[in-house]
Design an enzyme around this catalytic site. Structure first.
Site: not given
Ligand code: CA
Length: 719
Positions: A338, A428, A644, A687
């Site tokens: 990632d 970011w 969750c 939810m």
């Molecule tokens: Ca990513």
């Protein structure tokens, strides 16, 4: 599921950590450039309207685009507030926001009005001197969209052009608003579908076009950046960042070339490479530079992918008029961690090797600081600004990293704790560059993350599609292990010399996920932090000159403007985004990281004060006795980690934004819990029903897991 952490010592292999995860010129003479820009300014704009020339070379008292100017330097030339008088800075005014979620936006300032986005992609316009609300716009994003957003219902800001304001919405729309009234002028869906894509980034302007990408590489997205006519919303071009289904043919030579770097059936899950933050239009080269995210799933095995997987985890440049490929530089080949390259791309003209070069500066998640030629993409230099262990070296000529074999957890078959982790050494949170000091100010995270390939993983209709094994990645309940992780997870403000490629000074923080930075010509750097204060440091040496507590953790970046002879500094407060949402365990590492969402505006001699913060209404930890079966807990833990965790926190420990399920009355009652998880009775709160991926028995397993976790923590003395 994910975890994340940090470590701050500079050695490469040290401490491990986990923590949270988961989840985020001067080259041409300025005068000549300004003339050029004005000439190309395109179809704006009635009197008072914002032109391309103004955006590229803004008046010093204004802040007209996300990164202030076309270089995205976040450098304010204002000097009224400076290193000699910043100690007199006080609150001029503030505005309470009507949502208590992560606030990531940078306000824009034009013609005495501040334009701000808040959570749920809402837009507000304030009188910049008095704080009076002029108008408010709510795109009415369906709250169920939250289930498809990796990192809270956040938004990072608007674009200004002509007499319009442009905002991207969480549910994938690009909306044009009338600048004076906030009324909608046009609105269109700009993502391939609203199931797999979300928008959190700020649009940018390039000669009458509005540029926007999307997020979704943790789901099933095919990344792209697209350009839309600012007047009509008509799509002008779209550059896909990864190739689609080869049997349908490729849209361009660039896609055919990229396809040679993939194997397997990557397109069935989208491929990833989303453009969720950085977009830089460079009027000097007439290129648009942008960063791309990870390929998906993170773990390459399920889609059988191998190779570099272009153009993921890369900086890419395309022609601003046509969207045609110009160049790319891949920062993380074969990404399986990632390592999004979506962090902001800053342009500058730097003297390197005796030559003035127009360069792109980039500090992506992977922990290296890159300097690239902005016109050609040629690699100039790279050096690690944070500890990293995914690469064993970076080639000094090409910039290509050699991968650490141990980091390839999918091939090796054993988990790997990566530094940095999925939260990134820098994401970011905007960095800034001061042409006066020649330094870049990076809000850095020092955190690791455990990666483990899921066996026999299959994609599903909901939740993250990263093919990690949640049983390995979840934060352990063991308090000793947790303490170790917490101790190793920190943050820093790093002042970096991009020419010499080394650190000049740093400010150390107890926790990660601090705010973006603003550099000013007054020899100042401003930054809010996770501990709930905003502070000013000398830009040259990092000396702390001023700070003020603001009651809430700050993750957004400050900006500056001036009016009537006074300089103002504005910033949004409101702790959230991935770190809080994903891991209550770590959210208060810095202390005081609660969410009280506000726009705060400071000036010299400001005397406004904040009201006393409301009392913490933390529910007591009072779970029913655990009477579940071990098999239920095992099943519940696995499901919790996959579905969750992203909102309710690692190991069932909630943060400051979403409910802490251990403290929820719902866990007392199986039917109430099922009503939420399966029947969707709380879908208006975001939810949604998980019926597409769960049975009622699954919901009960999750309840039993949460009850067990709550009892464990109560026994350890938590109240
Ligand atoms: Ca990513």
């Amino acid at each position: 599921m994910p975890c994340q952490s940090i470590d701050e010592d500079t050695s490469k292999t040290t401490t491990i950590i986990w923590g949270v995860l988961m989840r985020f010129d001067r080259c041409l003479p300025a005068l000549l450039a300004a003339l050029l820009l004005t000439a190309c300014a395109g179809p704006s704009s009635s009197p008072g309207g914002v032109t391309q020339g103004m955006i590229s070379n803004p008046p010093e008292d204004e802040w007209l685009s996300y990164g202030r100017d076309s270089n995205e330097q976040r450098f304010s030339p204002l000097t009224l507030v400076n290193d000699a008088n910043v100690g007199q800075l006080g609150l001029a005014w503030y505005a309470d926001l009507d949502t208590a979620r992560g606030q990531e936006a940078t306000p824009l300032l034009h013609d005495r009005v501040l334009y701000v986005t808040t959570a749920w992609s809402m837009v507000k316009a304030y009188d910049a001197k008095t704080g009076a609300l002029k108008w408010s716009y709510d795109p009415k994003v369906p709250r169920e969209t939250l289930q498809r957003a990796c990192c809270d219902a956040v938004n990072r800001g608007v674009a200004l052009y002509g007499d319009r304001i442009f905002v991207g919405t969480l549910d994938g729309r690009l909306v044009a608003l009338d600048k004076a009234s906030g009324h909608e002028v046009w609105s269109k869906v700009v993502v391939p579908n609203q199931q797999d894509y979300t928008i959190t980034g700020a649009p940018r302007i390039a000669n009458g076009m509005v540029l926007i990408g999307s997020a979704g590489s943790e789901y099933k997205a095919r990344g792209s950046l697209a350009a839309f006519d600012a007047s009509t919303g008509a799509e002008k071009w779209r550059f896909y960042t990864v190739p689609g289904d080869p049997s349908k043919g490729f849209e361009s030579d660039a896609m055919a070339t990229a396809a040679k770097t993939w194997s397997g059936d990557w397109w069935t899950l989208g491929g990833g490479g989303t453009v969720w933050d950085s977009i830089t239009y460079d009027p000097v080269t007439h290129l648009v530079l942008f960063g791309t995210g990870n390929p998906e799933p993170w773990n390459p095995a399920p889609s059988g992918r191998s190779g570099d997987n272009l153009y993921t985890a890369s900086v890419v440049a395309v022609d601003a008029d046509t969207g045609k490929y110009a160049w790319h530089f891949q920062e993380t080949p074969e990404d399986r961690w990632d390592m999004d390259s979506d962090a902001q791309i800053t342009l500058a003209d730097l003297k390197i090797g005796g030559e003035l070069r127009h360069v792109a500066l980039h500090a992506p998640k992977n922990g290296f600081f890159y300097v690239l030629d902005a016109k050609t993409g040629q690699f100039i230099s790279a050096s690690a600004f944070a500890p990293q262990n995914w690469a064993t070296s970076v080639d000094a000529k090409t910039g290509r990293a050699t991968l650490n074999p141990d980091a390839q957890y999918d091939k090796k078959g054993t988990p790997f704790v990566g530094l940095p982790g999925a939260v990134g050494a820098h994401s970011w949170h905007a960095m800034s560059y001061s042409p006066k000091t020649g330094l870049v100010y990076i809000p850095a995270n020092l955190a690791g993350f455990p990666y483990a390939a899921a066996k026999d993983w299959k994609s599903s209709a909901m939740g993250y599609q990263n093919a990690q094994d949640p049983s390995v990645v979840a934060m352990p309940a063991d308090p000793t292990v947790r303490a170790k992780i917490l101790g190793a997870t920190v943050g820093a403000l790093v002042a970096w010399d991009p020419v010499a490629q080394h650190e000049v000074w740093r400010v150390q923080y107890q926790g990660p996920w601090n705010g973006g930075t603003l550099a000013t010509a007054g020899n100042l750097v401003f930054q809010g932090n996770a501990a709930g204060e905003i502070a000013a440091f000398t830009a040259d040496k990092g000396g702390k000159l001023w700070s003020m507590p603001v009651q809430s953790g700050v993750i957004a970046a400050p900006m500056a403007y001036s009016l009537d002879g006074e300089q103002y500094v504005a910033v949004l407060a409101g702790w959230g985004g991935v770190w809080d949402v994903a891991t209550g365990v770590l959210h208060d590492k810095s202390g005081g990281a609660r969410n009280i969402s506000r726009l705060l505006v400071f000036k010299l001699g400001g005397t406004a004060t904040l009201p006393a913060p409301p009392p913490l209404d933390k529910l007591p930890l009072d779970p029913p006795p655990f009477r579940g079966k071990p098999a239920q807990v095992t099943q519940g833990a696995t499901l919790y980690a996959r579905y969750c965790f992203p909102c309710h926190g690692d190991a069932a420990v909630g943060g400051a934004v979403n409910p802490d399920l251990r403290r929820s009355a719902m866990i007392n009652n199986a039917s109430a819990f099922k009503a939420a998880v399966i029947d969707g009775v709380l879908s208006q709160n975001g939810m949604v029903s998980f019926q597409p991926v769960m049975t009622a028995d699954d919901a009960e397993s999750i309840r039993q897991y949460v009850v067990k976790r709550a009892n464990e923590d109560k026994r350890l003395g938590e109240k």
